[in-house]
Design an enzyme around this catalytic site. Structure first.
Site, PDB file in Angstrom:
ATOM      1  N   CYS A  42       0.829  -1.207   0.000  1.00 26.49           N
ATOM      2  CA  CYS A  42       0.000   0.000   0.000  1.00 26.49           C
ATOM      3  C   CYS A  42       0.861   1.254   0.000  1.00 26.49           C
ATOM      4  O   CYS A  42       0.484   2.277  -0.579  1.00 26.49           O
ATOM      5  CB  CYS A  42      -0.934  -0.004   1.193  1.00 26.49           C
ATOM      6  SG  CYS A  42      -0.102  -0.064   2.785  1.00 26.49           S
ATOM      7  N   HIS A 302      -1.775   1.216   7.381  1.00 24.12           N
ATOM      8  CA  HIS A 302      -2.191   1.177   5.978  1.00 24.12           C
ATOM      9  C   HIS A 302      -2.139   2.588   5.400  1.00 24.12           C
ATOM     10  O   HIS A 302      -2.477   3.562   6.076  1.00 24.12           O
ATOM     11  CB  HIS A 302      -3.605   0.629   5.862  1.00 24.12           C
ATOM     12  CG  HIS A 302      -4.098   0.546   4.455  1.00 24.12           C
ATOM     13  ND1 HIS A 302      -3.567  -0.325   3.528  1.00 24.12           N
ATOM     14  CD2 HIS A 302      -5.055   1.246   3.800  1.00 24.12           C
ATOM     15  CE1 HIS A 302      -4.185  -0.174   2.381  1.00 24.12           C
ATOM     16  NE2 HIS A 302      -5.094   0.780   2.520  1.00 24.12           N
TER      17      HIS A 302
END
Length: 1588
Positions: A42, A302
């Protein structure tokens, strides 16, 4: 921030206006990037999305056609490929694997960006830019990269000078030139400065944002005066170029900072370069305004990206493969960020008028020789170079921020080592070209080159400098002059600058008061630097520490030791540095951890080091400068990135002054540095040190990760607390405090429990639960915290249950045991489960005589109810804490319920006296009641149950309904295999206490259920009886046969119902035992009291009825004989397993087995029923019958819970209880034994109720259940009076009142009402029970019952074990536990125990007929032909509103009111289809076919007095099956279904009877039909008393 709106409002429109949509070819529709589990890409995807959506970069990159290819590790090639896919691919989600792989290979040596490992998005972005630079620019000539086609330096890089000027003495630090790709700012400083600005300015404006960033970037970064005059001065930064894209990196002090929302609000969308830096030398930069177009955010490990899509003029959200349109306005992004707790990590401001780079100067492709992998290592990140090493070290340290810094550290170039290091990755290329060995020379040469270029830059921009320093006479002066004398105006400007910046400084100082608010609480996620405590003290905000103590120490000595060529300012600067270095080290050393090396915002550290460096550029020879910086920086750099030296801000005057000085000094230095071997060696040493430290950091990182993994989530949970919680820091403290308090209270509770003070322990435990629940709310925003609290809460709840169980057990054990001590003891002694574990058990709620149908029809009824004494004792043992286990184990199918009981109750709490009474050894705690009966975990119990099922031949699955039933059962035992008996799992009662009812437990194994059906109920049910008992039983058998014949239809109906239900329901009703509801002790005691009251009444009735019942239904009375020692023997006899290896509950036997039950009921297969395991079915039937009786008895009980009334559709427990109660009466024992048995029936009821408890039992259901339970117990009482009638599985005639004489539970109740101690007519009591609000404590609530039902027999057993049951005999699951007792139902209603089992209050003994509780989901027992019927509201007994007979006077009606309960065979979600015939109609079978026999007569048993003969029991033909025919009844074609809401409030006087036809497979008949020796009489009486 209040001023955020201004920022947003001012920039919002301009962003849209400035960015004109590009052509459709300019940018393809937004696409997502894949990130498969384990890839952790990510961070790369976010950086890629930013690069792709930056119009300037995308268009510029498109023009680049040549590069230095690195093969499969070539980032440029990978990036090109992805961009092509972005443009041309039709896929909505693209893979980024190629780039990820190239990135990993490029930085393999540094162990950065490795596959599968999460890294920092900002650092990745920075390194990608530097990689691009290395691929497209000639590094040897571009240390500061002047290539026009270099996107990184032409569009992103900020060329800065950093210098300190003392406002007091005019001393200036050497200007430090550096280049940074990302301008880092501390979020803590940003928020503090925002507060200060708001305090000082009434009307904030969007233009404040640039100033805010400037103040925040220098906030707290105060330096000692270069001349050591004692002044503390701030760094000044001057921007010398005009980048078109400015990247602001926000440095967070923790992964879950509480500043997230404030930071987002403080962000402006418009940025002016002139506001961002102290001075801007480029005219273009002065006029340029950049707009926020992209933002990389972080949350929860994330990364995701927001970007302003110029094509559609909307903000888009990119979360790996997911692309979402946010909206056209920035406020939309702000809202989403706040809701998502996103932390802005990287802000990209772009010039809407920006243009792509010029490709004219692109070198021919030939010039770019591909680097071989051997030459090219990941070190090219530049970390290995002088400055690169520093950078590498920082990056290796694992702080993502460091990496970002390192790119920003390009400033390091300012520091000699940084020259190459400023491209954090850049120099490696150069280095790789040259052997590593040559790195010394190369590095030194690079440093020289860099210095030269810097000096050239300065010279080439004298005008810029002059402009910035407007009027500075020194602009044209030589460096020497500058060195010696700073321009006068310089100090003045410095003063002016100080004046300007004083506000920020003051703010910083004043901001200290806000420190608590902004102080980071957790380890930083992306930040490598930690705010030093010293700085906090001085500056009011925690400053990021860049280097550890060693570094500081090294730095100080280096500075001190390093002589400078020019000491003009050296002495002062040196001393300054010493002081500064020592002071700094202190601050930095605080908490310094190599891994924690933090990136300084825009080079706080570097600037500090630079400013603190002892030699100014002018004064120190370049060599010395290099040395000093290298050493000071390098060593610290080992821990501290070279960016520590990065200059932060320079005044224009400084620039002017420094321009010449640096030039001269640098020129001087160049030759020296070239020739200096020492500097090279130092560089090498520095590189080595950096590498070593980086490795150490990596090791530390790995260890930390391992520790975190070992700890399950995070060693420092606070690091992962949600932003909401962090934003309310006080709350987090409160959360922790509450948790600690709860823990301490819980520990105290444990302590008290050890001391034996269960009541106090329970009180404390409940208090802890309350606190934990409150704490759970506070932790709602934190997943980890919530999980932690929830875990503790569950532990506390289980402990509370355990304590309640113990208290209940103690109470039960303390309560006097009925004559059939074994039963009561079992009931009372049943240990309450500390925690109930779901176990699927098929349980005949109670077993009287074994259900095995006698081959003879008359015997069939009796035999089906017949259970050997041995089984009774075993049942008793099962009932006893240990005994339940054993019984469960013994009665595998029934065992399930017993297991459930065990689960529900702790063996420890079992009444040991009960054991003694039962003739069983008193087992402590979970000691085995029988050698077979050990308390085991539910799983073990299941195994045991199966094993013990075989063993428990004595524990016949069918409790002897009556002496005669027992005798018959024994006879049948003789006829049948003991294996059959073993199959039956009735709880054994003490000798002479043969329970008329047996609980058949079926572990959750269909095989057991099927096997059991195959096994004759007799064998399974018949326990080994002593000669005397068996003769008695035999003697009883004839009478029983007669009574059974009379009652056969009713009994058969009930038994058949039981059998049918049982047969349909595998014995092993696999009901996950729901965790027993934790009820307050008060509730428990309430139940106990209510139950005990009812039980007392019931037991009185029962005791009277027992005799009466015997008289009324000799067959019923006979079972009491079997209850005698013979039964005891039976109790001890192990029943052989069914061929399946599982004991078949008698109920499960074939309908043939049930026909004996149908004797009285008129089942054609009465004999067959007997032959089969009618007993197994019988308990069910009894239970079903009991429900019938229960309605009556419930009313009769009055105080008893209105099971029928409040029982929800899925409240199996109540139905079961009703059935059990009826069953118990069905199996009246001799005289008092019956009453003791009544208590046993109570236990049986308990067993029964748990059997069918629905897992989702709720309190409402519990309440209903308790009402139903009252009805049920009433019916049980009545049914207990009535003899159990054999019933075929097919002919599960629901005989609410077709209990013959006292044999019928209703009959018993009726008997008890008139002749028994019951003061009220059965009808009245039943009515009272039905209509009275659930008197059962919450623990007995239908919800509990329902839940217990799902738990199946387990809960039943548990509830029987519950101390609440004063009368141990109350064991829902095992009729065996209860010696045959008079059919008179005790007024007591089974109460759900905490374990979830219904129980009767001590003192109310009643024999419980075997009742097979089956869930709809359970499979039908093999070989059983009984149709099952789901209990529902209609099927459950209710009284019609119009029926006045339901009044207290209408005992018979009440008995009738107890209706056949049909339970789905094995379905965990138990649906009770209790059909309640209209009162005027009397009990009606849902189908004439199933009920035909059962309802030969109106099914309205006449009110039966305790002394009334068995004939008083209603006779209901069993010939009609549930599904086969309409229910007899004038008012309604069939019994009412409880599962369906009645037309009228069924709690009111009327129950609209609606016959609901269910397929046998769908439902199991859960009603016990009691023998109806005097069924006709009962019917008559019932009709007299009630009008259905």
């Amino acid at each position: 921030m209040s001023w955020k709106r201004n920022y947003f409002s001012g920039s919002r429109g301009s962003v849209q206006g400035m960015f004109a949509p590009r052509s459709s070819m300019s940018i393809a529709p937004s696409k997502g990037l894949s990130n498969e589990p384990g890839q952790n890409s990510c961070f790369l995807n976010s950086a890629l999305q930013v690069l792709w959506h930056l119009d300037i970069f995308r268009r510029s990159f498109r023009q680049l056609t040549t590069h230095k290819c690195m093969g499969d590790s070539c980032i440029f090639c990978a990036l090109k490929g992805i961009f092509n896919q972005f443009q041309c691919s039709s896929e909505k989600v693209l893979p980024s694997d190629t780039l990820r792989s190239a990135l990993a290979k490029t930085f393999q040596d540094e162990q950065r960006f490795q596959l599968g490992i999460m890294d920092d998005a900002a650092e990745c972005f920075e390194n990608l830019l530097m990689r691009i630079h290395f691929h497209i620019a000639d590094e040897t000539k571009e240390d500061i990269c002047t290539a026009q086609h270099c996107i990184s330096h032409q569009k992103f890089a900020m060329t800065l000078f950093e210098q300190c000027v003392c406002s007091s003495c005019g001393a200036t630090s050497d200007p430090l030139p550096f280049i940074q790709m990302v301008h880092y700012i501390s979020t803590t400083a940003l928020c503090n400065q925002a507060i200060c600005m708001l305090e000082k300015r009434e009307k904030p404006s969007p233009s404040m944002f640039g100033e805010l960033l400037q103040n925040a970037s220098t906030m707290g970064d105060l330096r000692n005066c270069p001349s050591n005059c004692g002044e503390r001065i701030r760094i000044r930064r001057v921007l010398m170029n005009a980048p078109q894209i400015i990247t602001i990196g926000l440095v967070w002090d923790s992964e879950h900072s509480d500043l997230a929302e404030d930071v987002i609000h403080s962000l402006g969308t418009c940025l002016k370069l002139g506001d961002l830096f102290f001075r801007v030398t480029d005219d273009r930069a002065k006029q340029s305004e950049l707009y926020l177009v992209g933002m990389i955010c972080y949350y929860g490990k994330h990364y995701s990206t927001f970007f302003f899509q110029t094509k559609i003029r909307k903000w888009m959200y990119f979360d790996d493969a997911h692309v979402k349109e946010i909206g056209p306005k920035w406020k939309d992004v702000v809202t989403k960020c706040i809701k998502g707790h996103y932390q802005p990590l990287l802000l990209l401001y772009a010039d809407p008028q920006g243009t792509p780079v010029s490709a004219q100067d692109l070198p021919p492709h030939a010039q770019f020789l591909p680097y071989t992998k051997t030459c090219y290592d990941s070190e090219d990140s530049g970390h290995l170079t002088d400055s690169e090493c520093n950078q590498k070290h920082t990056s290796k340290k694992g702080s993502l921020v460091e990496r970002r810094r390192s790119s920003g550290r390009v400033r390091r170039k300012g520091d000699e080592p940084q020259a190459s290091g400023y491209h954090s990755e850049g120099e490696t290329l150069k280095e790789k070209q040259a052997p590593r060995n040559a790195s010394k020379s190369s590095s030194s040469s690079r440093l020289k080159d860099f210095k030269e270029t810097v000096s050239n830059m300065i010279h080439s921009r004298p005008s810029l400098a002059s402009q910035t320093s407007a009027g500075s006479p020194c602009v044209g002066r030589a460096g020497d002059q500058l060195d010696k004398i700073p321009p006068r105006n310089f100090p003045l400007q410095a003063r002016g600058w100080e004046t300007e910046s004083t506000s920020s400084e003051a703010k910083s100082s004043s901001s200290s008061k806000y420190r608590p608010t902004w102080r980071p609480k957790r380890e930083s996620l992306n930040i490598d630097s930690i705010f030093s405590k010293d700085r906090r003290k001085h500056c009011g905000y925690t400053q990021l520490r860049t280097f550890p103590e060693d570094a500081a120490k090294e730095f100080t000595p280096d500075e001190v030791s390093k002589p400078t060529a020019n000491d003009i300012k050296d002495g002062g600067s040196r001393s300054q540095h010493k002081l500064w270095g020592t002071a700094r080290p202190g601050s930095h050393l605080l908490e310094q951890h190599p891994r924690l090396i933090q990136r300084m915002e825009s080079g706080y550290e570097s600037s500090e080091r630079n400013s603190s460096s002892p030699v100014s550029l002018d004064a120190a020879p370049p060599d010395s400068v290099n040395v000093y910086r290298d050493q000071s920086t390098k060593r610290p750099v080992g821990f501290v990135p070279s960016w520590r030296h990065i200059p932060k801000s320079h005044s224009s005057s400084i620039l002017e002054v420094d321009c010449t000085a640096p030039m001269t000094s640098w020129t001087k230095t160049q030759p020296l540095s070239d020739g200096e071997v020492t500097s090279r060696s130092e560089l090498d040493e520095l590189q080595e040190e950096v590498v070593r430290r980086a490795q150490e950091q990596e090791l530390r990182k790995k260890r930390e990760k391992e520790l975190e993994a070992a700890k399950g989530f995070n060693p420092h949970p606070s690091r992962y607390m949600d932003l909401d919680e962090l934003q309310n820091q006080g709350r987090s403290d409160g959360f922790e405090r509450s948790l600690q308090e709860a823990n301490s209270i819980f520990e105290e509770s444990l302590h008290l429990e050890q001391k034996g003070d269960c009541a106090a322990a329970l009180a404390l435990c409940n208090e802890a639960i309350s606190k934990l629940r409150l704490t759970l709310h506070d932790a709602s925003s934190s997943t980890h915290s919530r999980a932690l609290v929830d875990k503790k809460l569950q532990i506390s709840i289980r402990k509370a249950r355990s304590l309640q169980d113990r208290m209940q057990q103690q109470a039960s054990s303390q309560q006097p045991v009925q004559p059939s001590a074994s039963l009561p003891s079992q009931g009372g002694a049943l240990p309450q489960p500390t925690s109930e574990q779901p176990i699927t058990l098929q349980v005949l709620l109670n077993q009287e005589a074994q259900l095995e149908p006698c081959k003879d029809t008359e015997l069939g009824a009796t035999s089906s109810f017949f259970h050997s004494p041995a089984s009774c004792p075993e049942l008793h043992s099962s009932l006893i804490p240990e005994s339940p286990v054993s019984s469960v184990s013994q009665h595998s199918p029934p065992g399930t319920s017993s297991l459930k009981l065990l689960t529900s109750f702790e063996v420890d709490s079992v009444n040991r006296s009960a054991f003694h009474r039962q003739g069983l050894p008193k087992a402590t705690g979970r000691t085995e009641m029988n050698s077979q009966h050990e308390c085991l975990p539910l799983d073990a119990l299941e195994d045991r149950l199966q094993g013990h099922r075989e063993d428990n031949s004595c524990c016949s699955k069918f409790p002897p309904r009556e002496g005669r039933d027992i005798a018959q059962d024994q006879l049948f035992e003789g006829k049948k295999n003991p294996a059959d008996i073993s199959m039956g799992m009735p709880w054994s009662y003490s000798t002479g206490e043969a329970t008329s009812e047996r609980v058949i437990y079926s572990l959750n194994s269909p095989s057991s259920s099927s096997a059991q059906p195959s096994i004759p109920p007799y064998s399974s049910c018949h326990p080994i009886t002593s000669a005397a008992s068996s003769p008695v039983l035999h003697a009883a058998d004839p009478m029983q046969k007669l009574n059974q014949h009379v009652q056969a239809q009713s009994l058969q109906t009930s038994l058949t119902s039981k059998v049918v239900r049982s047969s349909e329901e595998p014995y092993r009703l696999e009901f996950p035992s729901t965790k027993g509801l934790v009820r307050s002790l008060a509730e428990q005691f309430q139940k106990m009291q209510n139950t005990s009251t009812r039980d007392v009444i019931g037991s009185q009735d029962r005791s009277l009825p027992n005799g009466v019942r015997k008289s009324s239904s000799p067959s019923d009375f006979m079972p009491p004989l079997s209850q005698g020692p013979g039964r005891e023997h039976c109790r001890w006899v192990k029943q052989p397993r069914s061929p399946d290896g599982r004991e078949r509950p008698p109920c499960w036997e074939d309908p043939a087995a049930h026909p004996p039950l149908s004797m009285g009921s008129g089942l054609p297969d009465g004999e067959t029923s007997r032959t089969a395991q009618p007993r197994l079915a019988e308990p069910d039937m009894y239970q079903g019958k009991l429900p019938q009786v229960t309605d009556i008895r419930s009313k009769e009980l009055g105080s008893s819970v209105n099971l029928g009334t409040s029982l929800p559709l899925d409240s199996w427990v109540n139905v079961t209880r009703l059935c059990d109660s009826q069953v118990k009466p069905s199996a009246p024992g001799p005289g008092d034994k019956s009453s003791s048995h009544d208590s046993h029936p109570r236990a049986t009821c308990l067993e029964r109720s748990p059997i069918l408890l629905h897992p989702h039992w709720d309190q409402d259901t519990e309440q209903e259940t308790s009402e139903l339970e009252s009805l049920y117990q009433a019916s049980l009482q009545a049914s207990s009076h009535t003899a159990y009638s054999d019933w075929r599985s097919q002919d599960v005639a629901w005989q609410p009142l077709s209990l013959a004489g006292s044999a019928d539970g209703m009959g018993r109740r009726l008997h008890s009402a008139p002749g028994l101690d019951l003061s009220k007519p059965l009808t009245a009591e039943m009515e009272h029970v039905l209509y009275e609000p659930s008197t059962v404590p919450v623990s007995q609530d239908s919800s509990n019952v329902r839940k217990k039902t799902l738990e199946t027999g387990h809960h039943c057993s548990s509830s029987s074990s519950l101390p609440v049951i004063h009368d141990p005999p109350v064991f829902l699951l095992d009729p065996k536990l209860y010696p045959p007792q008079p059919q008179f139902l005790s007024p007591d209603v089974l109460m759900p125990s905490m374990a979830g089992e219904p129980y009767r209050p001590p003192g109310t003994s009643r024999s419980v007929h075997q009742f097979l509780a089956m869930c709809d989901r359970d499979e039908t027992p093999q070989g059983v032909k009984y149709t099952g019927r789901t209990l529902n509201y209609r099927s459950l007994p209710h009284r019609s509103r119009t029926d006045a007979s339901w009044g207290p006077g209408s005992e018979t009606n009440q008995h009738i009111g107890a209706r056949v309960l049909t339970m789905p065979a094995c379905k965990p979600q138990l649906t009770y289809t209790a059909t309640l015939p209209e009162r005027h109609q009397g009990l009606q079978v849902p189908h004439a076919q199933s009920w035909g026999n059962l309802f030969h007569s109106p099914s309205h048993p006449s009110a039966v007095h305790p002394g009334s003969p068995p004939s008083s029991n209603l006779h209901v033909p069993l010939r009609s099956t549930w599904n086969s025919g309409p229910v007899l009844g004038s008012r309604t074609p069939g019994p009412r279904r409880i599962d369906m809401p009645p037309d009228d409030d069924w709690r009111q006087s009327s129950y609209p009877s609606q016959d609901r036809h269910r397929s046998p497979g769908e439902e199991r008949i859960m009603f016990a039909l009691s023998n109806a020796a005097g069924r006709e009489q009962n019917r008559v009486r019932f009709l007299q008393h009630s009008r259905w």
